[in-house]
Design an enzyme around this catalytic site. Sequence first.
Site, PDB file in Angstrom:
ATOM      1  N   HIS A  31       0.908  -1.450  -0.101  1.00  0.00           N
ATOM      2  CA  HIS A  31      -0.053   0.199  -0.166  1.00  0.00           C
ATOM      3  C   HIS A  31       1.038   0.990  -0.287  1.00  0.00           C
ATOM      4  O   HIS A  31       0.697   1.896   1.630  1.00  0.00           O
ATOM      5  CB  HIS A  31      -1.250  -0.089   1.239  1.00  0.00           C
ATOM      6  CG  HIS A  31      -1.100  -0.430   2.351  1.00  0.00           C
ATOM      7  ND1 HIS A  31       0.328   0.219   3.365  1.00  0.00           N
ATOM      8  CD2 HIS A  31      -1.776  -1.039   3.202  1.00  0.00           C
ATOM      9  CE1 HIS A  31       0.536   0.104   4.240  1.00  0.00           C
ATOM     10  NE2 HIS A  31      -0.578  -1.233   4.698  1.00  0.00           N
ATOM     11  N   ASN A  51       1.151   5.121   2.029  1.00  0.00           N
ATOM     12  CA  ASN A  51      -0.045   4.494   3.305  1.00  0.00           C
ATOM     13  C   ASN A  51       1.147   4.272   4.373  1.00  0.00           C
ATOM     14  O   ASN A  51       1.878   3.021   3.326  1.00  0.00           O
ATOM     15  CB  ASN A  51      -0.865   3.768   3.707  1.00  0.00           C
ATOM     16  CG  ASN A  51      -1.876   4.269   2.179  1.00  0.00           C
ATOM     17  OD1 ASN A  51      -2.287   4.053   1.788  1.00  0.00           O
ATOM     18  ND2 ASN A  51      -2.076   5.773   2.875  1.00  0.00           N
ATOM     19  N   ALA A  52       1.818   4.444   5.392  1.00  0.00           N
ATOM     20  CA  ALA A  52       2.405   3.465   6.649  1.00  0.00           C
ATOM     21  C   ALA A  52       4.017   3.836   5.659  1.00  0.00           C
ATOM     22  O   ALA A  52       4.675   2.702   6.257  1.00  0.00           O
ATOM     23  CB  ALA A  52       2.324   2.806   7.311  1.00  0.00           C
ATOM     24  N   ARG A 111      14.424  16.726  -0.856  1.00  0.00           N
ATOM     25  CA  ARG A 111      16.103  16.452  -0.174  1.00  0.00           C
ATOM     26  C   ARG A 111      15.840  14.886   0.478  1.00  0.00           C
ATOM     27  O   ARG A 111      16.749  14.465   1.077  1.00  0.00           O
ATOM     28  CB  ARG A 111      16.299  17.842   1.175  1.00  0.00           C
ATOM     29  CG  ARG A 111      17.410  18.389   0.069  1.00  0.00           C
ATOM     30  CD  ARG A 111      17.451  19.732   0.376  1.00  0.00           C
ATOM     31  NE  ARG A 111      16.431  20.681   1.354  1.00  0.00           N
ATOM     32  CZ  ARG A 111      15.870  21.644   1.302  1.00  0.00           C
ATOM     33  NH1 ARG A 111      15.893  21.857  -0.212  1.00  0.00           N
ATOM     34  NH2 ARG A 111      14.801  21.966   1.906  1.00  0.00           N
ATOM     35  N   GLY A 160      -9.787   5.986  -2.778  1.00  0.00           N
ATOM     36  CA  GLY A 160      -9.603   7.401  -2.886  1.00  0.00           C
ATOM     37  C   GLY A 160     -10.321   7.874  -1.043  1.00  0.00           C
ATOM     38  O   GLY A 160     -10.744   9.164  -1.499  1.00  0.00           O
ATOM     39  N   HIS A 216      -7.717   7.047   1.205  1.00  0.00           N
ATOM     40  CA  HIS A 216      -5.966   6.385   2.027  1.00  0.00           C
ATOM     41  C   HIS A 216      -5.630   6.822   1.059  1.00  0.00           C
ATOM     42  O   HIS A 216      -4.613   7.141   2.319  1.00  0.00           O
ATOM     43  CB  HIS A 216      -6.027   4.860   1.717  1.00  0.00           C
ATOM     44  CG  HIS A 216      -6.302   3.809   2.533  1.00  0.00           C
ATOM     45  ND1 HIS A 216      -8.144   3.558   3.043  1.00  0.00           N
ATOM     46  CD2 HIS A 216      -5.493   3.090   3.471  1.00  0.00           C
ATOM     47  CE1 HIS A 216      -7.348   2.967   3.572  1.00  0.00           C
ATOM     48  NE2 HIS A 216      -6.775   2.559   4.251  1.00  0.00           N
ATOM     49  N   ASP A 221      -7.248  -4.183   1.056  1.00  0.00           N
ATOM     50  CA  ASP A 221      -6.824  -3.486   1.876  1.00  0.00           C
ATOM     51  C   ASP A 221      -7.898  -4.162   3.286  1.00  0.00           C
ATOM     52  O   ASP A 221      -7.811  -3.355   3.157  1.00  0.00           O
ATOM     53  CB  ASP A 221      -5.947  -2.452   2.353  1.00  0.00           C
ATOM     54  CG  ASP A 221      -5.836  -2.592   4.320  1.00  0.00           C
ATOM     55  OD1 ASP A 221      -5.144  -3.433   3.990  1.00  0.00           O
ATOM     56  OD2 ASP A 221      -4.955  -1.436   4.842  1.00  0.00           O
ATOM     57  N   ALA A 237      -8.715   2.349   9.876  1.00  0.00           N
ATOM     58  CA  ALA A 237      -8.134   0.772   9.807  1.00  0.00           C
ATOM     59  C   ALA A 237      -8.326   0.244   8.122  1.00  0.00           C
ATOM     60  O   ALA A 237      -9.933  -0.411   8.679  1.00  0.00           O
ATOM     61  CB  ALA A 237      -9.864   1.011  11.033  1.00  0.00           C
ATOM     62  N   GLY A 238      -7.740  -0.021   7.553  1.00  0.00           N
ATOM     63  CA  GLY A 238      -7.988  -0.805   6.051  1.00  0.00           C
ATOM     64  C   GLY A 238      -9.121  -0.330   5.393  1.00  0.00           C
ATOM     65  O   GLY A 238      -9.133   0.930   5.873  1.00  0.00           O
TER      66      GLY A 238
HETATM   67 ZN   LIG Z   1      -3.342  -4.084   4.772  1.00  0.00          ZN
END
Ligand SMILES: [Zn+2]
Length: 386
Positions: free
Chosen positions: A216, A219-220, A227, A249, A251, A274, A308-309
């Site tokens: 993904h 994300n995360a 730079r 749309g 995430h 996800d 959350a997912g």
């Molecule tokens: Zn996941």
Amino acid sequence: MALLITGGPLYTPRRVYDPGAVLLHGGVIRAAGAVGSFPTPAGAETIDVAGQRIIPGLIDLHLHGFGGHDVMGPGLAEVIRALPAHGSTTFLPTTVAAPLDHLLEALQAMAKVLDEPPVGAQVAGIHLEGPWVSPVRSGGMRAECCYPLNQPDVERCQVAAHGKVRIITLAPEEGQALAVIPWLVEQGIIPSIGHSDADYDTVSRAVALGLNHATHTFNAMRPLHHRDPGTVGAVLDHEAIVAELIADGYHVDPAAMRLLFHAKGVDRVCLVSDAMFVAGLPPGEYDWNGRRLVRAAETSRFLDGALAGSAMVLNQMLRVIVEKVGLPFADAVRMASEVPAGVLGLRKGRLAAGCDADVVVLQDDYQPSLTVIGGQIVYREGRTRI
Ligand SMILES: [Zn+2]
């Protein structure tokens, strides 16, 4: 018996035939093209789909649950049964970071289901999303369940999963991840960077060792700064990496999605759901392992508002790509079929002679009216004219 699906626009890898037809027999596609461009064997069953779109079955490399069932246990069987009605014909049930003994138990339960799977979507392996990720980028996962990677723990998981682990999301900067990547590749396990705080150079080292997938994207992940290109910059820059994208749309902003497509091209991006167990359930508040999840019309969030997912699966993400991002429908389909099939090395994801007979017929609202897996009709909706 041979099956001919005909009468709607047909999406082959490089062109759309309208009206098109696809002939299935013995579990594989025998021919696909314009109506009348190939002979139909006597006695073939014919389904006229009356202008609806004929596409390859959708392939989801990253799915945690659906319809009230989590894949980390016997509920996996219900997810397998439920997905064809939503156009996904192959998927990778995906675990979340958990204490190792809990994860091993879950993998055993999943392997038991997969040893004798029910009729439904095909499972092409298991995706372990952690626990070997960065606690700094844990996202919706519990930071205390994120551990440094070591090979013996991976081996224990693979034994518990009866050898079905196919993708491992890892943070290359954690534990012995860099040293383990070549071994994963040798084992046929795809190393995927995700939940990572790695800088550009660390990702480059991982790519040189065999890293070729990203979990993904955006994300995360350590974000892009001009730079300090970070993990996101490295994923965009390294052609070897196929980038997963949660295309709900929410995430990722549609403009950021377009930047991803400009950087990598649609052939190096695969849509993933996800999806959490709340996908396919009505809006409301639900319990998830002691945490509360709020499922709204199109999202799944913790009480603090963090995502959350997701609450959708791939068929609805095709709509987002077309209506919110502005890409052609054919490109959306390719990112949810041909590209993920290529990641797994499967003869799937394309309506072309010799590929597995996984076909979906989509109505205008992106809901399937017909889903065929391995040449067998596994879902049929009343509005199809037969
Ligand atoms: Zn996941």
